[in-house]
Motif scaffolding. Structure first.
Motif, short mmCIF file in Angstrom:
data_model
loop_
_atom_site.label_atom_id
_atom_site.label_comp_id
_atom_site.label_asym_id
_atom_site.label_seq_id
_atom_site.Cartn_x
_atom_site.Cartn_y
_atom_site.Cartn_z
N TRP A 25 45.68 51.42 43.51
CA TRP A 25 45.23 50.23 42.77
C TRP A 25 43.82 49.84 43.22
O TRP A 25 42.98 49.47 42.40
CB TRP A 25 46.20 49.08 43.02
N SER A 30 40.24 49.48 36.85
CA SER A 30 40.99 48.71 35.86
C SER A 30 41.83 47.60 36.47
O SER A 30 42.51 47.79 37.48
CB SER A 30 41.91 49.65 35.07
N SER A 31 41.75 46.42 35.86
CA SER A 31 42.53 45.28 36.31
C SER A 31 42.48 44.18 35.25
O SER A 31 41.45 43.98 34.60
CB SER A 31 42.00 44.74 37.63
N GLU A 32 43.59 43.47 35.10
CA GLU A 32 43.61 42.31 34.22
C GLU A 32 43.13 41.05 34.95
O GLU A 32 42.95 40.00 34.33
CB GLU A 32 45.03 42.07 33.69
N GLY A 33 42.92 41.16 36.28
CA GLY A 33 42.57 39.98 37.08
C GLY A 33 41.11 39.59 37.05
O GLY A 33 40.76 38.48 37.47
N ASP A 35 36.92 40.79 35.08
CA ASP A 35 36.23 41.59 34.06
C ASP A 35 35.60 42.81 34.74
O ASP A 35 34.40 42.82 35.07
CB ASP A 35 35.16 40.74 33.36
N ARG A 37 34.83 45.69 33.67
CA ARG A 37 33.80 46.41 32.92
C ARG A 37 32.41 45.82 33.19
O ARG A 37 31.44 46.56 33.37
CB ARG A 37 34.11 46.37 31.42
N HIS A 81 47.40 42.09 45.99
CA HIS A 81 48.01 43.37 45.64
C HIS A 81 48.06 44.34 46.82
O HIS A 81 48.99 45.13 46.93
CB HIS A 81 47.23 44.03 44.48
N LYS A 87 39.89 45.40 45.22
CA LYS A 87 39.34 46.55 44.51
C LYS A 87 38.09 47.09 45.20
O LYS A 87 37.20 46.33 45.60
CB LYS A 87 38.97 46.14 43.08
N THR A 342 51.52 32.88 43.03
CA THR A 342 51.79 33.28 41.65
C THR A 342 53.27 33.16 41.27
O THR A 342 53.60 33.23 40.09
CB THR A 342 51.34 34.74 41.42
#
Length: 456
Positions: A25, A30-33, A35, A37, A81, A87, A342
């Protein structure tokens, strides 16, 4: 599992992430947490601009992107995570910004003038903001703060803005009244333990009194003013004190608001638990160097009652926007929950507590009006409402495992072994937060170093 150092703890965390799959990870963008990109694009652009060697282009690019939450990369959830950090993309981007700042600062003056560099870096430093360490009221859990401070100091992450209230004020003063060399020595485990042994008095009452606290202050902290402490260490000490009268407001004393005020009486006041220890008149050094009362008509008590964590004042005075707290206040410790959690249960509890605070804030004017002329009910009412409506958490919250403290032990004299154990506990509790603190403060620390170097 016990670890001897942060490096040993981190090695174990990395092994755990490899075993659980969290390392994959970390390697993936890539992550939804956040942006990812935008961050990937900016990282690639920054690498290209640095390689071009054009300082004006680099300055322009840094000017538009120096802040700690670009694309949401500062979100606390991104550090839940994996045990060893977040990341790789985020860490690489922060490192690249720091390297770009360093590259720009070292550009020859013939290419980019010294004046232009000073202007840019001062502006960037102000825009990025400061970090602050806030040490709560602690009672007998005070040594926990020393462990947290030791963990940050050993990793070069101790902020230069430090606040403390009650027992936390004494620890904050230790950090802000000793040079870097002295502090490195003081924070060694054997030195701390020797001081605990020296100060422990098993005979007599097992509860701390005013004489005991004065002895602790005299042993750890030189008899100097807030301004003198700043000149000595370049660290900004902030101490919360609460008024003992109904018409006075709480204060956060520091080198900006009270440079001539002496630390000893301020610390005695900030630790003066109402009903247990006497209120204190502050003292200052007058123009002739003589000790004199400060605000002669007022006395002060435990700062944690009204401003355990003086976030708003640190934000106003120093421009702080990232806050680390070592939170051990025994009055509220049992009820604290992670504001960044969370899971649904903790989330619902946090919502309930926030709603309760707003309700207390709403009825406070009516309660204080009803008791205004009824002593001591007026003082008691204000004290309880202050305690119930404060915020006791920050961006990063280092909290001890023990959440419940026997009221009879809040001001207990700790045996040296117990005090040393609390230092270990504080350090270990801070380690899981180190990589987040490092990433969120690296740019600010780099800007501070560059501005100091350019000014020098």
């Amino acid at each position: 599992m016990n670890f001897a150092s942060y490096d040993e703890w981190l090695d174990h965390a990395v092994e755990t992430d490899v075993r659980t799959g969290a390392a994959r990870w970390q390697e993936s963008d890539s992550s939804e947490g956040f942006d990812f990109r935008v961050i990937r694009t900016r990282l690639d652009e920054l690498i290209d601009i640095r390689a071009s060697g054009d300082p004006r282009r680099l300055m322009y690019y840094l000017d538009e992107g120096i802040h700690g939450n670009m694309g949401g990369m500062g979100a606390p959830a991104l550090y839940k995570h994996a045990a060893s950090g977040t990341k790789k993309l985020i860490t690489d981007y922060v490192n690249e910004i720091a390297a770009g700042l360093d590259q720009l600062s070292e550009t020859q003056d013939s290419v980019l003038s010294h004046k232009d560099k000073v202007t840019f870096f001062r502006r960037a430093k102000q825009a990025f903001g400061e970090s602050a360490l806030m040490l709560s009221g602690a009672g007998s859990l005070g040594p926990f703060h020393l462990g947290v401070a030791r963990a940050l100091w050993m990793e070069g992450l101790l902020p230069t803005v430090i606040s403390g209230s009650s027992a936390g004020a004494i620890i904050a003063a230790i950090l802000c009244t000793h040079t870097d060399e002295e502090l490195t020595d003081i924070l060694q485990f054997n030195v701390l333990h020797e001081m605990f042994v020296r100060l422990y008095q098993p005979e007599g009452s097992q509860q701390l009194n005013a004489d005991d606290i004065e002895e602790i202050i005299d042993a750890w902290i030189p008899d100097i003013t807030f301004g003198e402490a700043l000149a000595l260490t370049s660290r900004h000490l902030n101490v919360s004190v609460a008024p003992s009268e109904i018409h006075q407001q709480s204060r956060t004393l520091n080198p900006v608001t009270a440079p001539n005020v002496l630390l000893k009486e301020t610390l005695m006041a900030s630790t003066a638990v109402p009903g247990v220890l006497p209120s204190v008149t502050l003292a200052a050094r007058d123009p002739k160097g003589k000790r004199t009362p400060y605000v002669r008509s007022r006395t002060w008590i435990d700062g944690s009652i009204t401003d355990d964590l003086p976030t708003a004042r640190l934000r106003r005075i120093y421009g702080c926007n990232f806050f680390i707290t070592s939170q051990t206040n025994p009055v509220v410790l049992w009820a604290l929950h992670d504001p960044n959690a969370t899971d649904q249960l903790t989330h619902m509890i946090n919502i309930g507590q926030s709603a309760a605070k707003e309700w207390f804030r709403a009825i406070y004017p009516f309660a204080i009006q009803a008791t205004r002329n009824v002593y001591p009910m007026n003082i008691t009412t204000r004290m309880w409402f202050s305690m119930l409506t404060q915020d006791y958490t920050a961006d990063v919250n280092v909290i001890p495992k023990r959440r419940y403290l026997n009221p009879s032990t809040i001001l207990a004299k700790l045996p040296p072994g117990d005090a040393s154990s609390l230092v270990h506990e504080g350090e270990e509790a801070a380690w899981p937060h180190i990589e987040r603190i490092r990433n969120c403060t690296q740019v600010g620390r780099q800007l501070a170093r560059i501005v100091e170097r350019l000014d020098g």
